[in-house]
Design a protein around this motif. Structure first.
Motif, mmCIF file in Angstrom:
data_model
loop_
_atom_site.group_PDB
_atom_site.id
_atom_site.type_symbol
_atom_site.label_atom_id
_atom_site.label_comp_id
_atom_site.label_asym_id
_atom_site.label_seq_id
_atom_site.Cartn_x
_atom_site.Cartn_y
_atom_site.Cartn_z
ATOM 1 N N THR A 195 33.308 59.862 26.545
ATOM 2 C CA THR A 195 33.844 60.649 27.088
ATOM 3 C C THR A 195 34.997 60.187 27.899
ATOM 4 O O THR A 195 36.227 60.951 27.918
ATOM 5 C CB THR A 195 33.196 60.982 28.693
ATOM 6 O OG1 THR A 195 32.584 59.911 29.089
ATOM 7 C CG2 THR A 195 31.806 61.781 27.983
ATOM 8 N N GLY A 196 35.122 59.021 28.275
ATOM 9 C CA GLY A 196 36.457 58.001 28.665
ATOM 10 C C GLY A 196 37.826 58.593 27.937
ATOM 11 O O GLY A 196 38.696 59.245 28.547
ATOM 12 N N GLY A 200 40.944 60.894 29.375
ATOM 13 C CA GLY A 200 42.228 60.319 29.653
ATOM 14 C C GLY A 200 43.384 60.998 28.819
ATOM 15 O O GLY A 200 44.548 61.296 29.226
ATOM 16 N N GLU A 201 42.905 61.816 27.877
ATOM 17 C CA GLU A 201 44.077 62.924 27.339
ATOM 18 C C GLU A 201 44.061 64.232 28.068
ATOM 19 O O GLU A 201 45.398 64.793 28.357
ATOM 20 C CB GLU A 201 43.460 63.068 25.799
ATOM 21 C CG GLU A 201 43.409 61.952 25.162
ATOM 22 C CD GLU A 201 42.938 62.506 23.417
ATOM 23 O OE1 GLU A 201 42.626 63.703 23.354
ATOM 24 O OE2 GLU A 201 42.908 61.529 22.629
#
Length: 254
Positions: A195-196, A200-201
């Motif tokens: 998920t990180g 971040g996007e």
């Protein structure tokens, strides 16, 4: 979800209180209610109530499935007895020193531990509780922890419900978190790794400053996205603070 009290009330009470039919002549029975209940608890501990069936219990005991029904009419009555049996593991707070507050904390932590030893308890709705010796005895010693403090009888009942309800709801979050990896096949670390990058996007830097700051601090303190044990202890302290305030109000108004 299972529901306690959905079987034959008479048979449930007879099983809960050990009321036996007059012994018949002949060979000693291979089974006992206690052996069936013990086996059912062991199977539920290893899986959950959804996986528990009378046939599976019979297979574990090495007997025909129909023979189980000679002792326990159905799964509904069996669940009542299972629940009452494990409540017997709880230790009353009578010998806990320091007054009502450490006694209530003891009660809450005992319940928290019990739900972790027997997670299947969280699958049972108890609006019709099994009125067995351990459940009734539990209620009695819990009330003793707040007796003589100036609370009304209804307030005493509400205090116990509040404390035990907090332990149950907190334990549910904790047990669900512990079972997440088994049910999803993904560890917390793997979930964050997946998920990180996406977050971040899609999230603009600085768009959620409070959430970012607090969430980062909390996740670092918890070692994960949530901290069930911290939430349990934090909530318990706040509940006990509120009860202390109520007791003060009652004693100063006399």
């Amino acid at each position: 979800m299972e529901y306690s009290g959905t079987g034959d009330p008479k048979r449930s009470l007879e099983l809960l209180w050990g009321v036996q039919e007059r012994p018949r002549r002949g060979p000693k029975p291979k089974l006992t209610v206690e052996r069936i209940v013990t086996t059912a608890i062991e199977l539920a501990d290893a899986a959950d109530l959804d996986a528990l069936s009378m046939r599976r219990i019979a297979d574990e005991l090495g007997v025909a499935a129909m023979s189980i029904y000679t002792y326990v009419p159905s799964k509904a009555e069996l669940i009542d007895v299972m629940m009452d049996r494990v409540l017997g593991e709880l230790v009353p707070p009578d010998d806990v020193p320091g007054g009502w507050r450490p006694k209530l904390a003891h009660i809450a932590r005992q319940n928290w531990d019990l739900y972790h030893r027997h997670p299947w308890l969280l699958q049972i709705s108890t609006s019709r509780p099994p009125m067995g010796p351990n459940l009734i005895g539990k209620y009695e010693y819990e009330l003793r922890a707040v007796d003589g403090l100036g609370l009304t009888d209804v307030e005493m009942d509400s205090v116990i419900s509040l404390v035990t309800g907090h332990a149950q709801s907190s334990a549910r979050v904790s047990v669900n978190a512990a079972q997440a990896e088994r049910r999803t096949g993904m560890t917390d670390e793997q979930w964050w790794e997946a998920t990180g990058p996406v977050l971040g996007e899609v999230l603009e830097p600085g768009a959620y400053p409070l959430g970012s700051r607090v969430g980062t601090a909390a996740s670092m303190a918890y070692g994960g996205a949530i901290g069930p044990e911290h939430a349990f202890e934090f909530g318990l302290d706040r509940i006990l603070d509120g009860i202390a305030s109520l007791i003060t109000t009652r004693t100063t108004s006399e």
